[in-house]
Design an enzyme around this catalytic site. Sequence first.
Site, mmCIF file in Angstrom:
data_model
loop_
_atom_site.group_PDB
_atom_site.id
_atom_site.type_symbol
_atom_site.label_atom_id
_atom_site.label_comp_id
_atom_site.label_asym_id
_atom_site.label_seq_id
_atom_site.Cartn_x
_atom_site.Cartn_y
_atom_site.Cartn_z
ATOM 1 N N LEU A 127 0.845 -1.196 0.000
ATOM 2 C CA LEU A 127 0.000 0.000 0.000
ATOM 3 C C LEU A 127 0.879 1.244 0.000
ATOM 4 C CD1 LEU A 127 -2.764 1.422 0.302
ATOM 5 C CD2 LEU A 127 -2.507 1.177 2.774
ATOM 6 N N HIS A 231 6.542 2.588 12.440
ATOM 7 C CA HIS A 231 7.139 3.823 11.947
ATOM 8 C C HIS A 231 6.095 4.938 12.038
ATOM 9 C CE1 HIS A 231 8.914 6.658 9.063
ATOM 10 N NE2 HIS A 231 10.043 5.989 9.176
#
Length: 337
Positions: A127, A231
């Site tokens: 994605l 992240h």
Amino acid sequence: MLVVRPITPQDYAALYTCAVESGHGFTSLPVDEKLLRRRIARAQEAFAREQVSEPGEEGYLFVMEDTATGEIVGCSGIEAAVGLTDAFYHYRLGKVIHHSKELDVYNALETLTLCNDYTGVSELCTLFLREPYRKNMNGRVLSRFRMLFMAEFRKRFSQFAIAEMRGVSDVDGQSPFWGWLQKHFFSMDFTQADYLTGIGEKTFVAELMPRYPIYVKLLDEAAQVVIGKVHENTRPALRMLENEGFRFRGYVDIFDAGPTVEVEVENIRSVRDSRRLPVKIGVVTDGQAYIVCNTRVADFRAGQARIHVRDDHIVIDAESAAGLRLKADDAVRIVAL
């Protein structure tokens, strides 16, 4: 209109751009011409299979296209069943108890054990939405349409689905978790190891990874604190998946220790709440925003549209219908955006 469709060989340059812009740690989209072209060819084979009775080696890769300009603005994929030919590795977080009744000592210690527990499950992957288009819920469409595809073509996918979340790394792409592994077991940096995995070169994992459970307490503190963390740029994607019902069950990536989240496909909110209805084309005023997709494989199209939903059909405007390649009485699958 932004429309999601199957990738074609003509999209290679745009896919390469997405790979470059995605940065470090994006294992499923390495900057490698041979691999990217192979992924496109593999996707074409998957979309060309009209009859699939069970999930196999199929890898479905889609792009999001601006139909007004022809520009590719993002990509998204689904792996039908991971690990069937190439080993699919994770670390499983567990516990061991060290207890001495005589000494009145009780310690519960976390461990990391190399495993292949997710072999055979479906994976939402690859994605990426380019920066200028991260608005107007485009990212939500690019992720969630996959769940409609899985709902519509249920036999093509496993009972369970996972998504690997990018773990913590710095601006140079260095992972604190990998730093500890590199120091004790490897002689390569994180970006090289991640790249090798992305292009399918996984033999070194089995050869060099520690074969026995690792006590988390033995890792450097910097490595310990990032286990199961994502992240910063991945937090929105994780929140969206959690809203769909995905949950972290203690499995992390072997390189950056990012979490893998899982769900039973039937319990995905967008699968459970989706509806399949025929189409009527007409004037739509003050319609509600939905993700709408047609029900064809090779000619699949999905996108965001404002529609009127009736008990036994939907009403969609002519421009949106054309973008999604719909004509009157075609079936669509929809879910509220």
